[in-house]
Scaffold this active site. Structure first.
Site, PDB file in Angstrom:
ATOM      1  N   CYS A  54       0.816  -1.229   0.000  1.00 22.82           N
ATOM      2  CA  CYS A  54       0.000   0.000   0.000  1.00 22.82           C
ATOM      3  C   CYS A  54       0.841   1.266   0.000  1.00 22.82           C
ATOM      4  O   CYS A  54       0.347   2.341  -0.345  1.00 22.82           O
ATOM      5  CB  CYS A  54      -0.918   0.016   1.207  1.00 22.82           C
ATOM      6  SG  CYS A  54      -2.000  -1.390   1.218  1.00 22.82           S
ATOM      7  N   HIS A  57      -3.996   6.583   1.645  1.00 25.16           N
ATOM      8  CA  HIS A  57      -4.252   5.278   1.026  1.00 25.16           C
ATOM      9  C   HIS A  57      -5.685   4.879   1.353  1.00 25.16           C
ATOM     10  O   HIS A  57      -6.144   5.059   2.480  1.00 25.16           O
ATOM     11  CB  HIS A  57      -3.254   4.261   1.593  1.00 25.16           C
ATOM     12  CG  HIS A  57      -3.632   2.855   1.297  1.00 25.16           C
ATOM     13  ND1 HIS A  57      -3.956   2.435   0.024  1.00 25.16           N
ATOM     14  CD2 HIS A  57      -3.759   1.767   2.109  1.00 25.16           C
ATOM     15  CE1 HIS A  57      -4.263   1.151   0.062  1.00 25.16           C
ATOM     16  NE2 HIS A  57      -4.157   0.728   1.312  1.00 25.16           N
ATOM     17  N   ASN A 110      -9.906  -1.185  -2.028  1.00 27.18           N
ATOM     18  CA  ASN A 110      -8.479  -0.990  -1.747  1.00 27.18           C
ATOM     19  C   ASN A 110      -7.683  -1.522  -2.941  1.00 27.18           C
ATOM     20  O   ASN A 110      -7.589  -2.731  -3.143  1.00 27.18           O
ATOM     21  CB  ASN A 110      -8.133  -1.755  -0.459  1.00 27.18           C
ATOM     22  CG  ASN A 110      -6.651  -1.707  -0.117  1.00 27.18           C
ATOM     23  OD1 ASN A 110      -5.824  -1.285  -0.922  1.00 27.18           O
ATOM     24  ND2 ASN A 110      -6.309  -2.158   1.084  1.00 27.18           N
TER      25      ASN A 110
END
Ligand code: ACO
Length: 337
Positions: free
Chosen positions: A115, A262, A292
């Site tokens: 990430c 993020h 995500n």
């Protein structure tokens, strides 16, 4: 001194929309649970027919970023590709993307920082530019999660959050006296808790990396996550690393026009806003649409924030931050020229 300036951005998601209701048909979950716990309403997954890798999604995003920068692929002197889901075990997706762009000698580097891959990539690009090693860099974050998810109820905590997608940014070293470009970066990692979020198999550390006695349905072939532990870590570490990057840039939080975190969980980002005492309109969210997308998440949000004119005017300051597998976390502050 040369500054690292964003000249163009682009994004691409595959056409296949997977809603929470679609997931209800695959495993024991509900639209209500997913929306309440994560904020996600839908995500995009590649089609199951044919072959689509992270470099294919990255290629589509790169074409848009190059066009927006007014560059051709031949202008590039460095490619950085951030992904946790490379097309194949090796070589890296950066090399595969480079070939798709019609190039045959431009250096290409893969970054495996999940990430925070884009943040590590941006700090690397900035270092290459400031040291004179490169002048025009293509930085891509791209992921294909859907082909590696446990789509049974066993894997529901992770499967409902991950989406496929890619985003790309063209970065140029420009000589200017202005305080602009990448103002600071703060990066961290703690490998002691690597197993809080990982995919264990295949593992080159084993005598045979696909153990013959382990069926392919074994959970170790799929990502596993201690969600609550990661959640707590994110809420604790992100404010700290944001402050560290502010101190390094010698600016205060009120000078930041937009924070792009993020997109891992809407609740993490809302908690971050509350901790920093910021209005919600200072924090960018698009997890509702994409889930995500890991290394693609921050550049995808950056691209949308620019398209929506939330950020991008000369003098605007954006703070990018995230925490993910590794564990890794970081923050980069960028000022538009
Ligand atoms: N649908 C329905 N129920 C579910 C689902 C689901 N998809 N997933 C888990 N549950 C259940 C659990 O089984 C548990 O049930 P129980 O109480 O009967 O045992 C209950 O919901 C609560 O589970 P928690 O794991 O405590 O739920 P939580 O509120 O923590 O939400 C989540 C889970 C969304 C994963 C959250 O912990 C999270 O977002 N964590 C951080 C994720 C993150 O930031 N990851 C880093 C980035 S990703 C990367 O780096 C690759």
């Amino acid at each position: 001194m040369k500054k690292s300036i964003i000249k163009g951005t682009g994004m691409f998601v595959p056409p296949n929309v997977i809603t929470n209701h679609d997931l209800e048909k695959m495993l024991d979950t509900s639209d209500e649970w997913i929306k309440k716990r994560t904020g996600i309403e839908q995500r995009y997954w590649i089609n199951q027919e044919g072959e689509t890798g992270a470099s294919d999604l990255g290629f589509e995003a790169s074409k848009i970023a190059l066009k927006n920068a007014g560059w051709t692929a031949q202008d590039l002197d460095f490619i950085i590709f951030a992904t946790l889901s490379p097309d194949i075990m090796f070589p890296g997706s950066g090399c595969l993307l480079q070939a798709k762009l019609g190039l045959d000698s431009t250096p290409a580097l893969d970054i495996r920082q999940q990430c925070t891959g884009f943040l590590y990539g941006l700090a690397t690009a900035d270092a290459y530019i400031k040291s004179g090693l490169a002048g025009k860099i293509l930085l891509v974050g791209g992921e294909v999660h859907s082909s590696g998810l446990d789509k049974s109820t066993r894997g529901r905590d992770i499967t409902v959050i991950f989406g496929d997608g890619a985003a790309a940014v063209c970065i140029e070293g420009i000589e200017t006296d202005k305080n602009a470009g990448v103002l600071s970066s703060a990066l961290h990692a703690d490998g002691n808790i690597a197993d809080a979020l990982m995919t264990e198999l295949p593992a080159s550390r084993l005598p045979f990396r696909f153990p013959a006695d382990v069926p392919l349905s074994d959970p170790r072939y799929f990502p596993v996550m201690d969600g609550p532990a990661i959640f707590k870590k994110a809420v604790r570490m992100l404010p700290r690393v944001i402050n560290e990057s502010l101190e390094k840039a010698q600016i205060t939080l009120d000078k930041i026009d937009l924070i792009i975190p993020h997109q891992a969980n809407m609740r993490i980002n809302q908690a971050l806003g509350q901790f920093l005492k910021l209005d919600d309109n200072k924090i960018f969210h698009n997890i509702q649409k994409y889930g995500n997308t890991t290394a693609a998440s921050i550049p995808l949000a950056l691209h949308e924030a620019i398209e929506q004119e939330r950020i991008g005017k000369s003098g605007d300051v954006v703070l990018l931050t995230g925490l993910g597998a590794g564990l890794t976390w970081g923050s980069v502050i960028y000022k538009f020229l």
